[in-house]
Design an enzyme around this catalytic site. Structure first.
Site, PDB file in Angstrom:
ATOM      1  N   LEU A  21     104.194  28.679   0.620  1.00  0.00           N
ATOM      2  CA  LEU A  21     105.578  28.782   1.434  1.00  0.00           C
ATOM      3  C   LEU A  21     105.636  29.879   2.421  1.00  0.00           C
ATOM      4  O   LEU A  21     105.830  29.696   3.410  1.00  0.00           O
ATOM      5  CB  LEU A  21     106.771  29.038   0.362  1.00  0.00           C
ATOM      6  CG  LEU A  21     107.154  27.620  -0.277  1.00  0.00           C
ATOM      7  CD1 LEU A  21     108.444  28.296  -1.357  1.00  0.00           C
ATOM      8  CD2 LEU A  21     107.926  26.932   0.558  1.00  0.00           C
ATOM      9  N   GLY A  22     105.384  31.167   1.668  1.00  0.00           N
ATOM     10  CA  GLY A  22     105.645  32.269   2.506  1.00  0.00           C
ATOM     11  C   GLY A  22     104.692  32.389   3.825  1.00  0.00           C
ATOM     12  O   GLY A  22     103.466  32.132   3.754  1.00  0.00           O
ATOM     13  N   LYS A  23     105.111  32.388   5.253  1.00  0.00           N
ATOM     14  CA  LYS A  23     104.319  32.734   6.289  1.00  0.00           C
ATOM     15  C   LYS A  23     103.795  34.058   6.527  1.00  0.00           C
ATOM     16  O   LYS A  23     104.120  34.681   7.561  1.00  0.00           O
ATOM     17  CB  LYS A  23     104.904  32.345   7.379  1.00  0.00           C
ATOM     18  CG  LYS A  23     105.617  30.665   7.252  1.00  0.00           C
ATOM     19  CD  LYS A  23     106.269  30.373   8.592  1.00  0.00           C
ATOM     20  CE  LYS A  23     107.760  30.859   8.146  1.00  0.00           C
ATOM     21  NZ  LYS A  23     108.274  30.647   6.878  1.00  0.00           N
ATOM     22  N   GLY A  24     103.684  34.894   5.443  1.00  0.00           N
ATOM     23  CA  GLY A  24     103.380  36.431   5.544  1.00  0.00           C
ATOM     24  C   GLY A  24     104.342  36.986   5.653  1.00  0.00           C
ATOM     25  O   GLY A  24     104.747  38.185   5.024  1.00  0.00           O
ATOM     26  N   ASN A  25     105.883  36.652   5.934  1.00  0.00           N
ATOM     27  CA  ASN A  25     106.981  37.648   5.840  1.00  0.00           C
ATOM     28  C   ASN A  25     107.130  37.952   4.367  1.00  0.00           C
ATOM     29  O   ASN A  25     107.649  39.106   4.131  1.00  0.00           O
ATOM     30  CB  ASN A  25     108.112  36.540   6.466  1.00  0.00           C
ATOM     31  CG  ASN A  25     108.227  36.751   7.679  1.00  0.00           C
ATOM     32  OD1 ASN A  25     108.033  37.788   8.444  1.00  0.00           O
ATOM     33  ND2 ASN A  25     109.148  35.933   8.252  1.00  0.00           N
ATOM     34  N   VAL A  29     103.977  33.543  -0.980  1.00  0.00           N
ATOM     35  CA  VAL A  29     105.024  32.862  -1.687  1.00  0.00           C
ATOM     36  C   VAL A  29     104.517  31.522  -2.113  1.00  0.00           C
ATOM     37  O   VAL A  29     104.108  30.646  -1.010  1.00  0.00           O
ATOM     38  CB  VAL A  29     106.393  32.867  -1.018  1.00  0.00           C
ATOM     39  CG1 VAL A  29     107.458  32.318  -1.905  1.00  0.00           C
ATOM     40  CG2 VAL A  29     106.574  34.354  -0.702  1.00  0.00           C
ATOM     41  N   ASP A 142     115.623  45.135   6.916  1.00  0.00           N
ATOM     42  CA  ASP A 142     114.614  44.224   7.586  1.00  0.00           C
ATOM     43  C   ASP A 142     115.670  42.918   7.739  1.00  0.00           C
ATOM     44  O   ASP A 142     115.045  41.947   7.566  1.00  0.00           O
ATOM     45  CB  ASP A 142     113.558  43.853   6.717  1.00  0.00           C
ATOM     46  CG  ASP A 142     112.327  43.119   7.460  1.00  0.00           C
ATOM     47  OD1 ASP A 142     111.271  42.814   7.048  1.00  0.00           O
ATOM     48  OD2 ASP A 142     112.544  43.174   8.755  1.00  0.00           O
TER      49      ASP A 142
HETATM   50  C1  LIG Z   1     109.702  34.628  -3.726  1.00  0.00           C
HETATM   51  C2  LIG Z   1     109.951  35.462  -2.927  1.00  0.00           C
HETATM   52  C3  LIG Z   1     111.112  36.014  -2.293  1.00  0.00           C
HETATM   53  C4  LIG Z   1     111.198  37.131  -2.617  1.00  0.00           C
HETATM   54  C5  LIG Z   1     112.445  37.925  -2.411  1.00  0.00           C
HETATM   55  O1  LIG Z   1     112.702  39.690  -2.794  1.00  0.00           O
HETATM   56  C6  LIG Z   1     113.505  37.304  -2.078  1.00  0.00           C
HETATM   57  C7  LIG Z   1     113.578  35.885  -1.645  1.00  0.00           C
HETATM   58  C8  LIG Z   1     112.249  35.413  -1.917  1.00  0.00           C
HETATM   59  C9  LIG Z   1     111.929  33.802  -1.274  1.00  0.00           C
HETATM   60  C10 LIG Z   1     111.048  33.628  -0.231  1.00  0.00           C
HETATM   61  C11 LIG Z   1     111.043  32.397   0.114  1.00  0.00           C
HETATM   62  C12 LIG Z   1     111.741  31.321  -0.332  1.00  0.00           C
HETATM   63  C13 LIG Z   1     111.927  29.966  -0.214  1.00  0.00           C
HETATM   64  C14 LIG Z   1     111.390  29.242   0.874  1.00  0.00           C
HETATM   65  O2  LIG Z   1     110.425  29.828   1.829  1.00  0.00           O
HETATM   66  N1  LIG Z   1     111.697  27.840   1.010  1.00  0.00           N
HETATM   67  C15 LIG Z   1     111.223  27.042   2.246  1.00  0.00           C
HETATM   68  C16 LIG Z   1     111.589  25.530   2.234  1.00  0.00           C
HETATM   69  C17 LIG Z   1     111.246  24.924   3.193  1.00  0.00           C
HETATM   70  C18 LIG Z   1     110.289  25.416   4.144  1.00  0.00           C
HETATM   71  C19 LIG Z   1     109.678  24.502   5.192  1.00  0.00           C
HETATM   72  N2  LIG Z   1     109.764  26.739   4.243  1.00  0.00           N
HETATM   73  C20 LIG Z   1     110.412  27.268   3.181  1.00  0.00           C
HETATM   74  N3  LIG Z   1     112.823  29.479  -0.917  1.00  0.00           N
HETATM   75  N4  LIG Z   1     113.141  30.346  -1.660  1.00  0.00           N
HETATM   76  C21 LIG Z   1     112.578  31.594  -1.450  1.00  0.00           C
HETATM   77  C22 LIG Z   1     112.670  33.076  -1.831  1.00  0.00           C
END
Ligand SMILES: CCc1cc(O)ccc1-c1ccc2c(C(=O)Nc3ccc(C)nc3)n[nH]c2c1
Length: 297
Positions: A21-25, A29, A142
Site C-alpha cells: 500500500l504505502g508509497k514510502g509516505n 504499509v 506533516d
Molecule cells: C498503517 C500505516 C498508518 C500509520 C498511521 O500512523 C496512520 C495511518 C496509517 C495508514 C496508512 C495507509 C492506509 C491506507 C491506504 O493506503 N489505503 C489505500 C487504498 C487504496 C489505494 C489505491 N491506496 C491506498 N488505508 N489505511 C491506512 C492507514
C-alpha cells in the site's frame, strides 16, 4: 475461552497479506485481510511493519502505537491494534483500511467531477480532525494532501502520525533539536527559522493543503514546483530553506490556484499570516469553511 477477547491483538497466523500500500509516505504499509475464520470473510486492514533495521526501534514504534490508540475521532484514521510476530521480537501496527487511498491521488484522478462544495466538505473534515488533535495537544507536523486518506466519496481522514509530537504540558510549541524531515514547502516560517512546531504551524500547513486541494493536486503547480520556480535556478549558496524563509519574510506567498474562489484564497492567506499568533485557529477555520458550504448552495 473465558479470557476476555482483546480486540486489539491480531494473531499473525490470521493476518493474510494481499498487496503493498504505502508509497514510502507511511513506511512499508501492506493491505491485509484479518481472517480468523479462514473463509475470506475477515476485514481488510492496513498494516505497517516495524522496520527493525531502519533505526526506528521498537520503543519509537510503541510510542506511535500508544499515541494512536487514544485517538477517537471520525476524521482520524482508526487504530485497530497490533500484531506481534517472531515471538515478540517484531511488531506491526494495524490500522483501519481506507479504500480510496491518499487524497492527492483521489482529487487528481476525479478532478473533473469534484465540486467546490465537496472540496469544502473535505476541508472542514480536515479542520475538525485537526481541532480534535489539538484537544489532545498533538502537533501533526506533516499535514499534507498525501497524508490525508479517503474513506468514501464524502469522507476523508487524517493519517500518518509518524512525525506527530505531543506538546509538553507547559509549552504551546515543540522545538526540534535539529531540522526535521518535514518537506520544506509545507512548513511555516518559524519551523524553517527556529524548528518551532505548534498548532499554529499546523494551521499554516492546512493552508498549503487548501492550495493543493483547489489546485486539484495537479503536480505541475504543486507547492514545491511553485516555490522552486519563484526561487529561480539561481539557488546559489544560500540553502533552500533560507531562500524560502526570505521569500516568506518579504511577503511572497503561493499564487491563487486557477479558478480558485476568492474567499478560499483569502482563507489560505489567513493561514499564511507570518506572525503565528495572528493565524486563525482550527475552530475559527472550521466555522469559516462551514459558512462557505452554506453560502455555496
Ligand atoms: C498503517 C500505516 C498508518 C500509520 C498511521 O500512523 C496512520 C495511518 C496509517 C495508514 C496508512 C495507509 C492506509 C491506507 C491506504 O493506503 N489505503 C489505500 C487504498 C487504496 C489505494 C489505491 N491506496 C491506498 N488505508 N489505511 C491506512 C492507514
Amino acid at each position: 475461552n473465558l479470557v476476555p477477547h482483546d480486540q486489539t491483538l491480531f494473531e499473525e497466523r490470521h493476518l493474510c497479506y494481499i498487496s503493498p500500500l504505502g508509497k514510502g509516505n507511511f513506511g512499508c504499509v501492506e493491505l491485509c485481510r484479518y481472517d480468523p475464520l479462514g473463509d475470506n470473510t475477515g476485514e481488510l486492514v492496513a498494516v505497517k511493519k516495524l522496520q527493525p533495521n531502519k533505526g526506528s526501534n521498537l520503543e519509537d514504534f510503541q510510542k506511535e502505537v500508544k499515541m494512536l490508540s487514544v485517538l477517537h475521532c471520525d476524521y482520524i484514521v482508526k487504530y485497530r491494534g497490533v500484531c506481534y510476530s517472531m515471538g515478540r521480537l517484531s511488531m506491526s501496527l494495524v490500522m483501519e483500511y481506507l479504500p480510496y487511498g491518499s487524497l492527492n491521488g483521489y482529487v487528481w484522478t476525479n478532478r473533473h467531477n469534484i465540486t467546490t462544495r465537496r472540496m469544502l466538505l473535505f476541508s472542514s473534515q480536515i479542520c475538525k480532525g485537526m481541532e480534535y488533535l489539538q484537544t489532545q495537544r498533538y502537533v501533526h507536523r506533516d499535514l499534507a494532501a498525501r497524508n490525508i486518506l479517503v474513506a468514501n466519496e464524502s469522507l476523508v481522514k487524517i493519517a500518518d502520525f509518524g512525525l506527530t509530537k505531543v506538546l509538553p504540558f507547559d509549552k504551546e510549541y515543540y522545538r526540534l533539536s535539529q531540522p526535521g524531515q518535514s518537506p520544506l514547502f509545507w512548513l511555516a516560517p518559524e519551523c524553517l527559522n527556529e524548528n518551532k512546531f505548534s498548532h499554529k504551524s499546523d494551521v499554516w500547513s492546512f493552508g498549503i493543503v487548501l492550495h493543493e486541494l483547489f489546485s486539484y493536486c495537479d503536480n505541475s503547480i504543486n507547492p514545491k514546483r511553485l516555490c522552486l520556480q519563484e526561487i529561480g535556478q539561481n539557488v546559489q549558496g544560500t540553502s533552500l530553506s533560507m531562500h524560502l524563509s526570505n521569500m516568506l519574510a518579504s511577503n511572497w506567498r503561493l499564487p491563487a490556484p486557477p479558478n480558485c474562489p476568492l474567499q478560499v484564497y483569502s482563507l489560505m492567506k489567513d493561514c499564511w499570516t507570518h506572525d503565528f499568533d495572528k493565524r486563525p485557529s482550527f475552530s475559527d477555520l472550521s466555522k469559516k469553511v462551514e459558512n462557505m458550504i452554506q453560502d455555496d448552495r
